[in-house]
Design a protein around this motif. Structure first.
Motif, PDB file in Angstrom:
ATOM      1  N   ASN A  19      37.430  55.864  52.021  1.00  0.00           N
ATOM      2  CA  ASN A  19      36.354  55.834  51.039  1.00  0.00           C
ATOM      3  C   ASN A  19      36.851  55.066  49.815  1.00  0.00           C
ATOM      4  OD1 ASN A  19      34.824  56.809  48.565  1.00  0.00           O
ATOM      5  ND2 ASN A  19      33.628  57.829  50.166  1.00  0.00           N
ATOM      6  N   LYS A  20      36.283  53.886  49.571  1.00  0.00           N
ATOM      7  CA  LYS A  20      36.794  53.010  48.515  1.00  0.00           C
ATOM      8  C   LYS A  20      36.760  53.672  47.142  1.00  0.00           C
ATOM      9  CE  LYS A  20      34.178  49.574  50.015  1.00  0.00           C
ATOM     10  NZ  LYS A  20      33.516  48.262  50.144  1.00  0.00           N
ATOM     11  N   PHE A  21      35.673  54.367  46.838  1.00  0.00           N
ATOM     12  CA  PHE A  21      35.545  55.001  45.519  1.00  0.00           C
ATOM     13  C   PHE A  21      36.581  56.110  45.350  1.00  0.00           C
ATOM     14  CE2 PHE A  21      33.849  58.472  42.912  1.00  0.00           C
ATOM     15  CZ  PHE A  21      33.712  57.825  41.695  1.00  0.00           C
ATOM     16  N   LEU A  22      36.709  56.972  46.370  1.00  0.00           N
ATOM     17  CA  LEU A  22      37.656  58.081  46.283  1.00  0.00           C
ATOM     18  C   LEU A  22      39.099  57.584  46.200  1.00  0.00           C
ATOM     19  CD1 LEU A  22      36.242  60.715  48.820  1.00  0.00           C
ATOM     20  CD2 LEU A  22      36.273  60.855  46.319  1.00  0.00           C
ATOM     21  N   PHE A  23      39.423  56.586  47.032  1.00  0.00           N
ATOM     22  CA  PHE A  23      40.804  56.110  47.053  1.00  0.00           C
ATOM     23  C   PHE A  23      41.158  55.398  45.742  1.00  0.00           C
ATOM     24  CE2 PHE A  23      44.343  53.339  48.336  1.00  0.00           C
ATOM     25  CZ  PHE A  23      45.185  54.299  48.879  1.00  0.00           C
ATOM     26  N   LYS A  24      40.230  54.600  45.243  1.00  0.00           N
ATOM     27  CA  LYS A  24      40.494  53.904  43.980  1.00  0.00           C
ATOM     28  C   LYS A  24      40.662  54.896  42.835  1.00  0.00           C
ATOM     29  CE  LYS A  24      38.805  50.019  41.206  1.00  0.00           C
ATOM     30  NZ  LYS A  24      37.768  48.970  41.080  1.00  0.00           N
ATOM     31  N   SER A  25      39.826  55.925  42.804  1.00  0.00           N
ATOM     32  CA  SER A  25      39.931  56.958  41.768  1.00  0.00           C
ATOM     33  C   SER A  25      41.247  57.709  41.877  1.00  0.00           C
ATOM     34  CB  SER A  25      38.753  57.936  41.882  1.00  0.00           C
ATOM     35  OG  SER A  25      37.518  57.265  41.750  1.00  0.00           O
ATOM     36  N   SER A  26      41.647  57.987  43.124  1.00  0.00           N
ATOM     37  CA  SER A  26      42.904  58.702  43.348  1.00  0.00           C
ATOM     38  C   SER A  26      44.107  57.866  42.917  1.00  0.00           C
ATOM     39  CB  SER A  26      43.045  59.070  44.829  1.00  0.00           C
ATOM     40  OG  SER A  26      41.996  59.914  45.233  1.00  0.00           O
ATOM     41  N   MET A  27      44.071  56.555  43.211  1.00  0.00           N
ATOM     42  CA  MET A  27      45.157  55.669  42.802  1.00  0.00           C
ATOM     43  C   MET A  27      45.252  55.597  41.284  1.00  0.00           C
ATOM     44  SD  MET A  27      47.005  54.525  45.246  1.00  0.00           S
ATOM     45  CE  MET A  27      47.880  53.304  44.261  1.00  0.00           C
ATOM     46  N   LEU A  28      44.112  55.526  40.612  1.00  0.00           N
ATOM     47  CA  LEU A  28      44.091  55.475  39.148  1.00  0.00           C
ATOM     48  C   LEU A  28      44.676  56.759  38.561  1.00  0.00           C
ATOM     49  CD1 LEU A  28      43.232  54.081  36.517  1.00  0.00           C
ATOM     50  CD2 LEU A  28      40.963  55.127  36.793  1.00  0.00           C
ATOM     51  N   LEU A  29      44.252  57.881  39.118  1.00  0.00           N
ATOM     52  CA  LEU A  29      44.755  59.172  38.656  1.00  0.00           C
ATOM     53  C   LEU A  29      46.250  59.297  38.935  1.00  0.00           C
ATOM     54  CD1 LEU A  29      43.659  61.838  37.414  1.00  0.00           C
ATOM     55  CD2 LEU A  29      43.500  62.731  39.745  1.00  0.00           C
ATOM     56  N   GLY A  30      46.663  58.874  40.134  1.00  0.00           N
ATOM     57  CA  GLY A  30      48.071  58.962  40.503  1.00  0.00           C
ATOM     58  C   GLY A  30      48.959  58.112  39.628  1.00  0.00           C
ATOM     59  N   ARG A  31      48.516  56.904  39.316  1.00  0.00           N
ATOM     60  CA  ARG A  31      49.311  56.022  38.461  1.00  0.00           C
ATOM     61  C   ARG A  31      49.406  56.561  37.034  1.00  0.00           C
ATOM     62  NH1 ARG A  31      46.667  50.690  41.244  1.00  0.00           N
ATOM     63  NH2 ARG A  31      48.407  50.201  42.656  1.00  0.00           N
ATOM     64  N   THR A  32      48.313  57.173  36.571  1.00  0.00           N
ATOM     65  CA  THR A  32      48.294  57.721  35.215  1.00  0.00           C
ATOM     66  C   THR A  32      49.295  58.859  35.067  1.00  0.00           C
ATOM     67  OG1 THR A  32      45.958  57.132  35.000  1.00  0.00           O
ATOM     68  CG2 THR A  32      46.836  58.738  33.423  1.00  0.00           C
ATOM     69  N   PHE A  33      49.363  59.706  36.092  1.00  0.00           N
ATOM     70  CA  PHE A  33      50.231  60.889  36.014  1.00  0.00           C
ATOM     71  C   PHE A  33      51.407  60.796  36.988  1.00  0.00           C
ATOM     72  CE2 PHE A  33      45.999  62.291  34.628  1.00  0.00           C
ATOM     73  CZ  PHE A  33      46.316  62.819  33.386  1.00  0.00           C
ATOM     74  N   LYS A  34      51.829  59.583  37.264  1.00  0.00           N
ATOM     75  CA  LYS A  34      52.920  59.368  38.217  1.00  0.00           C
ATOM     76  C   LYS A  34      54.195  60.081  37.797  1.00  0.00           C
ATOM     77  CE  LYS A  34      55.338  55.651  40.687  1.00  0.00           C
ATOM     78  NZ  LYS A  34      55.426  54.182  40.897  1.00  0.00           N
ATOM     79  N   PHE A  35      54.440  60.120  36.494  1.00  0.00           N
ATOM     80  CA  PHE A  35      55.668  60.735  35.987  1.00  0.00           C
ATOM     81  C   PHE A  35      55.722  62.241  36.246  1.00  0.00           C
ATOM     82  CE2 PHE A  35      52.494  61.141  32.741  1.00  0.00           C
ATOM     83  CZ  PHE A  35      52.748  62.328  32.073  1.00  0.00           C
TER      84      PHE A  35
END
Length: 428
Positions: free
Chosen positions: A125-141
């Motif tokens: 799901n493009k929307f879900l995966f893109k949102s998840s990647m954005l969230l993951g990169r933001t809180f990667k630390f």
């Protein structure tokens, strides 16, 4: 290999197809030498020959257990065994049939079903995966190490070309790559623009269907394939698009096989065949349409190398490229023509361990395969590692500080010039 189908298997098309495939196997064992899981585990049942025997037993009506399911799950579907098989056994199709039948007979735990269902939904799901990647990169630390390794840094995409060339091609409007590394699609479009082709992203198209198919959601996968065929068909039928150019070999292999998936579907059989015929890997496309431009490209690469000192490349050919699509030496030859030095890579025929969702579902084995692959890729100190599949690129990136990217990104960087000063960093 002799096989006597159980009565229930005789009544199904899958049973008949599997019987024909199994009978081609002569049990010679050539496949064992090229099977990554057998190399790691040394278990006959974790080899193609062993798995063929397990599927044979299932089709003959023998008892099916979770152990059977485990050995089939451990298969990467890398199809390296097909390359070495002297009898032409279509193992990739057989393992798909075997997994489907075994999953019907051995229910998975609710937790395992939830995990696989969540993966199939999230990744495709493009929307879900893109949102998840954005969230993951933001809180990667804040992420645990296992998850942090899956979140690779985004690269600048740069502008999408705007020249409206008369000649047009379709690019896959996929799921993972546009969210994880949109720089690959943008780089592809710019290189194609240099060749005089305009790249079209068809809005109603999406995931190629590979992820759901290999997670045994074949119904959902076929629906995704139908959606793509419906979206692309008007452009192909009218000749507005000359080809479907794929820059992710895993997706390319799936689209190239659409005609097989719909061979018994009168509504889609002919359309699927046309789509499969139109599908072409980006290296094949440049080899076919770009020869007149290679001298100019090589000059740009030469200047790029002087600026960046990126001269030696280790090329990792994805399994889907070399064993599935049977494309060998085209990408390597192109890179050499452009002026890059390709370092020797031992055991280049073996899988890196990415294999779609395999690196998540079989994480321990995938990590061992990645470590071995990186050892071979980095043995001669390349300036960068290049590949042609998003899964391999993201998987290998998580294990090294050496830059890992799609080879089209390097060619694009050389042609456009302005980003070459940062190409040696992992934030390329």
């Amino acid at each position: 290999m002799d096989i006597k189908l159980a009565d229930w298997a005789k009544q199904t098309p899958e049973g008949q197809e599997a019987q024909a495939i199994v009978r081609k196997c002569v049990h010679c064992g050539f496949c064992i030498a090229t099977c990554p899981t057998y190399q790691l585990l040394g278990n006959e049942l974790d080899s193609p020959r062993g798995r063929i025997y397990l599927i044979k037993q299932v089709l003959e009506g023998k008892k099916v257990t979770q152990k059977t399911q485990m050995h089939l799950d451990r298969c990467l579907t890398c199809r390296g065994c097909e390359t070495t098989c002297p009898s032409g056994v279509n193992y990739g199709h057989l393992i798909d049939i075997g997994r489907k039948i075994v999953d019907e007979k051995v229910p998975r735990s609710w937790l395992e079903q939830l995990k696989r269902s969540a993966l199939a939904t999230l990744v495709t799901n493009k929307f879900l995966f893109k949102s998840s990647m954005l969230l993951g990169r933001t809180f990667k630390f804040l992420s645990p190490a296992a998850l942090k390794n899956k979140i690779i840094d985004k690269r600048p995409s740069g502008p999408w070309p705007t020249h409206n060339h008369e000649r047009k091609v379709i690019l896959l409007n996929g799921c993972v790559q546009p969210a994880m590394l949109p720089s690959i699609d943008a780089a592809t479009a710019r290189v194609l623009d240099q060749l005089g082709f305009y790249s079209i992203l068809v809005a109603d198209s999406g995931c190629c269907g590979a992820v759901k198919f290999h997670l045994n959601d074949q119904y959902g996968s076929l629906n995704q394939m139908r959606a793509n065929i419906n979206a692309w068909w008007p452009l192909l039928e009218t000749g507005q698009a000359q080809a479907i150019v794929i820059n992710a070999s895993g997706c390319g292999l799936t689209v190239r096989q659409y005609h097989q998936y719909f061979k018994n579907d009168p509504s889609y059989e002919n359309k699927a065949k046309k789509v499969s015929q139109a599908c072409i890997d980006i290296a094949e496309f440049i080899d076919l349409h770009g020869k007149a431009h290679l001298s100019r490209f090589a000059q740009a690469v030469s200047k790029y190398q002087l600026q960046t000192q990126v001269k030696k490349l280790a090329f990792h050919p994805p399994c889907t490229l070399q064993h599935g699509l049977k494309i060998k030496d085209i990408t390597e030859s192109l890179l050499k023509t452009l002026g890059f030095e390709l370092t020797p890579v031992a055991e280049s025929h073996l899988c890196c361990g990415s294999a779609g969702t395999y690196s998540i579902l079989q994480a321990e084995l995938a990590e061992q395969l990645k470590a071995k692959k990186l050892q071979n890729l980095l043995a001669h100190n390349p300036d960068a590692v290049v590949s042609s599949n998003i899964g391999c690129i993201s998987h290998l990136t998580s294990g090294t500080e050496t830059l890992v990217l799609h080879w089209i990104e390097i060619l694009d960087a050389a042609l456009k010039g302005e980003y070459t000063n940062v190409v040696k960093s992992k934030n390329f």
